[in-house]
Design a protein around this motif. Structure first.
Motif, PDB file in Angstrom:
ATOM      1  N   GLU A  73     -27.920  18.315 -29.385  1.00  0.00           N
ATOM      2  CA  GLU A  73     -29.133  18.342 -28.681  1.00  0.00           C
ATOM      3  C   GLU A  73     -29.283  17.069 -27.702  1.00  0.00           C
ATOM      4  OE1 GLU A  73     -33.939  18.795 -29.630  1.00  0.00           O
ATOM      5  OE2 GLU A  73     -32.495  18.899 -31.348  1.00  0.00           O
ATOM      6  N   GLU A  74     -28.910  15.839 -28.086  1.00  0.00           N
ATOM      7  CA  GLU A  74     -29.136  14.844 -27.106  1.00  0.00           C
ATOM      8  C   GLU A  74     -28.204  14.851 -25.984  1.00  0.00           C
ATOM      9  OE1 GLU A  74     -28.182  14.801 -30.470  1.00  0.00           O
ATOM     10  OE2 GLU A  74     -30.078  13.802 -31.368  1.00  0.00           O
ATOM     11  N   ALA A  75     -26.884  15.458 -26.369  1.00  0.00           N
ATOM     12  CA  ALA A  75     -26.113  15.440 -25.064  1.00  0.00           C
ATOM     13  C   ALA A  75     -26.618  16.687 -24.060  1.00  0.00           C
ATOM     14  CB  ALA A  75     -24.609  15.825 -25.577  1.00  0.00           C
ATOM     15  N   ALA A  76     -27.196  17.689 -24.630  1.00  0.00           N
ATOM     16  CA  ALA A  76     -27.663  18.670 -23.832  1.00  0.00           C
ATOM     17  C   ALA A  76     -28.995  18.253 -23.072  1.00  0.00           C
ATOM     18  CB  ALA A  76     -28.199  20.067 -24.634  1.00  0.00           C
ATOM     19  N   ASP A  77     -29.640  17.675 -23.578  1.00  0.00           N
ATOM     20  CA  ASP A  77     -31.025  16.850 -22.904  1.00  0.00           C
ATOM     21  C   ASP A  77     -30.708  16.082 -21.837  1.00  0.00           C
ATOM     22  OD1 ASP A  77     -32.627  18.396 -24.575  1.00  0.00           O
ATOM     23  OD2 ASP A  77     -32.907  16.817 -25.966  1.00  0.00           O
ATOM     24  N   GLU A  78     -29.494  15.131 -22.185  1.00  0.00           N
ATOM     25  CA  GLU A  78     -29.103  14.251 -21.172  1.00  0.00           C
ATOM     26  C   GLU A  78     -28.536  14.977 -19.910  1.00  0.00           C
ATOM     27  OE1 GLU A  78     -28.453  10.226 -19.664  1.00  0.00           O
ATOM     28  OE2 GLU A  78     -29.778  11.152 -21.247  1.00  0.00           O
ATOM     29  N   TYR A  79     -27.572  16.166 -20.303  1.00  0.00           N
ATOM     30  CA  TYR A  79     -26.991  16.512 -19.195  1.00  0.00           C
ATOM     31  C   TYR A  79     -28.038  17.682 -18.358  1.00  0.00           C
ATOM     32  CZ  TYR A  79     -24.645  20.946 -17.238  1.00  0.00           C
ATOM     33  OH  TYR A  79     -24.147  21.833 -16.535  1.00  0.00           O
ATOM     34  N   SER A  80     -29.097  18.058 -18.795  1.00  0.00           N
ATOM     35  CA  SER A  80     -30.388  18.631 -17.976  1.00  0.00           C
ATOM     36  C   SER A  80     -30.935  17.490 -17.366  1.00  0.00           C
ATOM     37  CB  SER A  80     -31.439  19.125 -18.995  1.00  0.00           C
ATOM     38  OG  SER A  80     -30.559  20.176 -19.451  1.00  0.00           O
ATOM     39  N   ARG A  81     -31.218  16.466 -17.732  1.00  0.00           N
ATOM     40  CA  ARG A  81     -31.982  15.360 -16.871  1.00  0.00           C
ATOM     41  C   ARG A  81     -30.933  14.836 -15.951  1.00  0.00           C
ATOM     42  NH1 ARG A  81     -31.990   9.974 -16.455  1.00  0.00           N
ATOM     43  NH2 ARG A  81     -30.334   9.810 -18.102  1.00  0.00           N
ATOM     44  N   LEU A  82     -29.715  14.495 -16.051  1.00  0.00           N
ATOM     45  CA  LEU A  82     -28.947  14.017 -14.997  1.00  0.00           C
ATOM     46  C   LEU A  82     -28.724  15.044 -13.979  1.00  0.00           C
ATOM     47  CD1 LEU A  82     -26.282  12.091 -16.913  1.00  0.00           C
ATOM     48  CD2 LEU A  82     -28.199  11.244 -15.598  1.00  0.00           C
ATOM     49  N   LEU A  83     -28.488  16.525 -14.392  1.00  0.00           N
ATOM     50  CA  LEU A  83     -28.413  17.472 -13.537  1.00  0.00           C
ATOM     51  C   LEU A  83     -29.676  17.563 -12.534  1.00  0.00           C
ATOM     52  CD1 LEU A  83     -26.123  19.630 -13.171  1.00  0.00           C
ATOM     53  CD2 LEU A  83     -27.447  21.141 -14.480  1.00  0.00           C
ATOM     54  N   GLN A  84     -30.954  17.562 -12.893  1.00  0.00           N
ATOM     55  CA  GLN A  84     -31.844  17.423 -12.055  1.00  0.00           C
ATOM     56  C   GLN A  84     -32.015  16.498 -10.950  1.00  0.00           C
ATOM     57  OE1 GLN A  84     -35.272  17.361 -14.962  1.00  0.00           O
ATOM     58  NE2 GLN A  84     -35.071  19.716 -15.298  1.00  0.00           N
ATOM     59  N   GLU A  85     -31.612  15.217 -11.511  1.00  0.00           N
ATOM     60  CA  GLU A  85     -31.345  13.902 -10.654  1.00  0.00           C
ATOM     61  C   GLU A  85     -30.267  14.251  -9.787  1.00  0.00           C
ATOM     62  OE1 GLU A  85     -30.528  10.644 -12.932  1.00  0.00           O
ATOM     63  OE2 GLU A  85     -32.515  10.649 -13.994  1.00  0.00           O
ATOM     64  N   ALA A  86     -29.408  14.923  -9.796  1.00  0.00           N
ATOM     65  CA  ALA A  86     -28.284  15.249  -8.985  1.00  0.00           C
ATOM     66  C   ALA A  86     -28.926  16.409  -7.739  1.00  0.00           C
ATOM     67  CB  ALA A  86     -27.259  15.828  -9.504  1.00  0.00           C
ATOM     68  N   ASP A  87     -30.104  16.895  -8.101  1.00  0.00           N
ATOM     69  CA  ASP A  87     -30.480  17.784  -7.000  1.00  0.00           C
ATOM     70  C   ASP A  87     -30.592  17.146  -5.638  1.00  0.00           C
ATOM     71  OD1 ASP A  87     -30.472  19.866  -8.784  1.00  0.00           O
ATOM     72  OD2 ASP A  87     -32.432  19.813  -9.360  1.00  0.00           O
ATOM     73  N   TYR A  88     -30.955  15.864  -5.856  1.00  0.00           N
ATOM     74  CA  TYR A  88     -31.320  14.939  -4.667  1.00  0.00           C
ATOM     75  C   TYR A  88     -30.085  15.115  -3.791  1.00  0.00           C
ATOM     76  CZ  TYR A  88     -32.144  11.023  -1.625  1.00  0.00           C
ATOM     77  OH  TYR A  88     -32.150  10.108  -0.566  1.00  0.00           O
ATOM     78  N   GLU A  89     -28.997  14.574  -4.297  1.00  0.00           N
ATOM     79  CA  GLU A  89     -27.743  14.783  -3.588  1.00  0.00           C
ATOM     80  C   GLU A  89     -27.334  16.073  -3.136  1.00  0.00           C
ATOM     81  OE1 GLU A  89     -28.401  12.945  -6.456  1.00  0.00           O
ATOM     82  OE2 GLU A  89     -27.956  10.945  -5.768  1.00  0.00           O
ATOM     83  N   THR A  90     -27.538  17.105  -3.947  1.00  0.00           N
ATOM     84  CA  THR A  90     -27.268  18.374  -3.338  1.00  0.00           C
ATOM     85  C   THR A  90     -28.279  18.865  -1.939  1.00  0.00           C
ATOM     86  OG1 THR A  90     -26.869  19.173  -5.658  1.00  0.00           O
ATOM     87  CG2 THR A  90     -27.263  20.784  -4.091  1.00  0.00           C
ATOM     88  N   SER A  91     -29.311  18.540  -1.970  1.00  0.00           N
ATOM     89  CA  SER A  91     -30.191  18.639  -0.855  1.00  0.00           C
ATOM     90  C   SER A  91     -29.721  17.959   0.361  1.00  0.00           C
ATOM     91  CB  SER A  91     -31.592  18.154  -1.349  1.00  0.00           C
ATOM     92  OG  SER A  91     -31.559  16.841  -1.330  1.00  0.00           O
ATOM     93  N   ILE A  92     -29.302  16.542   0.189  1.00  0.00           N
ATOM     94  CA  ILE A  92     -28.449  15.780   1.317  1.00  0.00           C
ATOM     95  C   ILE A  92     -27.206  16.489   1.660  1.00  0.00           C
ATOM     96  CG2 ILE A  92     -27.738  13.656   1.906  1.00  0.00           C
ATOM     97  CD1 ILE A  92     -29.281  12.132  -0.071  1.00  0.00           C
ATOM     98  N   LEU A  93     -26.450  17.011   0.754  1.00  0.00           N
ATOM     99  CA  LEU A  93     -25.198  17.661   1.096  1.00  0.00           C
ATOM    100  C   LEU A  93     -25.433  18.925   1.784  1.00  0.00           C
ATOM    101  CD1 LEU A  93     -22.169  18.184   0.980  1.00  0.00           C
ATOM    102  CD2 LEU A  93     -22.472  19.352  -1.454  1.00  0.00           C
ATOM    103  N   GLU A  94     -26.627  19.622   1.712  1.00  0.00           N
ATOM    104  CA  GLU A  94     -26.908  21.119   2.194  1.00  0.00           C
ATOM    105  C   GLU A  94     -27.264  20.559   3.690  1.00  0.00           C
ATOM    106  OE1 GLU A  94     -29.955  22.625  -0.051  1.00  0.00           O
ATOM    107  OE2 GLU A  94     -28.501  23.610  -1.552  1.00  0.00           O
TER     108      GLU A  94
END
Length: 392
Positions: A73-94
């Motif tokens: 559960e802790e790894a899944a929560d950390e994965y979701s949090r970091l994945l949301q933070e990566a949305d900023y880099e995804t928008s820059i890439l687009e």
């Protein structure tokens, strides 16, 4: 062309006669049912290549049933949090991708005739394009790093990694099948145009088309498998596994993909091969039980003639000839059968409706007995194993 058609028809008739002769030499035990052939072939392959067979079953099981490990559960929560933070880099890439596409259009518009010359304005646009491409490369690396930090929390054998590998595989398979369908469509078009004016039957045309479709799907799916393996390593590397785990995951994912593609191709080739085998087997059994061979030669084999009456007359003539020519045949005494003996038909696989029918032996042709059935003039050519001499 009209001069060559009689020769082509004569060659086709000779080929058909040779095929009939070869089929008449086949025995029912030489052509077992298709499921028996498939079972024997699979058994022989497993015995000859046990390691390949085990890997194939392993890969097929992984593809069908493996869904990945559930992270904590802790790894899944950390994965979701970091994945949301990566949305900023995804928008820059687009944004960088959009800039590169627009700048490439401007650069192409400033090039000279047919793109063979480039003036000062063209060079300026080209330098700008190179700068945007460098920005795009840096944005892509930043996005990969951000996503890799998130994926590293769950591991390469997690349900997220397995699902990403599945999506990559089925996407590649879809592109391979799309290529095969397009190629088959063009083959059908050009083969149809090429067949205009040719003396080619529908069976030959369908056979050539089936071969082309098989080759197209073979090339498309093999190409899709190569593309999947090529991009698979980037997927695995994004989850930051250690070298041993990375190699193990890459091997298992590759085995599963190859097993699935092999199953798809075996299904295609098996369907075509089984259909052809069943046609040949039915023809051979028909000839074996007196439905083909001499009884279908001449006009009786064409539409519009009474096939049963013609075959009966020919079989009667054959019986008369065999009576006079083989009356003293030495094998009669050895087999226990004789001319004029009452017998019962048994053990016919392809014509079970005649099993149990009574008849009278009229003569012999080579290893076949000519039996005239009761209640009519129907004569069958049967082996001794298909006759029961003990008739009450």
């Amino acid at each position: 062309m009209h001069r060559r058609r009689p020769a082509q028809n004569e060659a086709a008739a000779r080929a058909a006669g040779q095929l009939t002769e070869h089929l008449s030499k086949l025995k029912p035990e030489d052509l077992p049912p298709v499921h028996v052939v498939a079972y024997k072939g699979a058994t022989k392959f497993v015995k000859a290549y046990p390691v390949t067979s085990v890997l194939y079953i392993l890969g097929l099981g992984l593809m069908c049933f493996a869904s990945g490990l559930m992270p904590s559960e802790e790894a899944a929560d950390e994965y979701s949090r970091l994945l949301q933070e990566a949305d900023y880099e995804t928008s820059i890439l687009e944004t960088a991708e959009l800039k590169v596409a627009k700048q490439n259009g401007r650069y192409q518009n400033t090039r000279g005739f047919m793109g063979f010359s480039c003036d000062t304005a063209c060079n300026r646009e080209y330098q700008t394009l190179q700068r945007y491409q460098q920005e795009h490369k840096e944005a892509k690396a930043a996005q990969f790093k951000a996503l890799s930090q998130a994926k590293g929390k769950v591991g390469v054998f997690s349900m997220f990694a397995v699902q990403e590998a599945r999506d990559l595989f089925w996407g590649s398979m879809g592109q391979g099948k799309a290529f095969a369908k397009r190629a088959s469509m063009w083959d059908l078009l050009f083969m149809g145009l090429g067949s205009i004016g040719r003396d080619e039957g529908m069976v030959a045309f369908a056979f050539r088309l089936a071969l082309n479709v098989l080759m197209n799907f073979t090339m498309g799916l093999i190409g899709a498998t190569v593309a999947f393996i090529w991009f698979l390593w980037d997927v695995i590397r994004a989850y930051q596994p250690d070298p041993v785990t990375a190699v193990l995951a890459f091997s298992l994912f590759t085995i599963a993909a190859i097993s699935m593609v092999a199953t798809y191709l075996m299904t295609l080739y098996g369907a075509v091969g089984a259909s052809a085998y069943m046609i040949v087997r039915q023809c051979a059994l028909s000839i074996d039980n007196g439905q083909g061979g001499a009884e279908r030669r001449g006009p009786a084999g064409h539409i519009g003639h009474d096939e049963d009456e013609s075959s009966q007359e020919q079989a009667g003539d054959a019986a008369g000839n065999s009576d006079s020519a083989r009356e003293e045949h030495a094998s009669w005494a050895a087999s226990g059968l004789r001319r004029g003996q009452r017998v019962r038909v048994r053990g016919l696989a392809s014509r079970p409706e005649f099993n149990g029918t009574l008849g009278l032996i009229r003569g012999q042709e080579e290893d076949r007995w000519l039996v005239q059935l009761d209640g009519g003039d129907k004569v069958l050519k049967l082996k001794e194993a298909n006759l029961d001499a003990h008739v009450d």
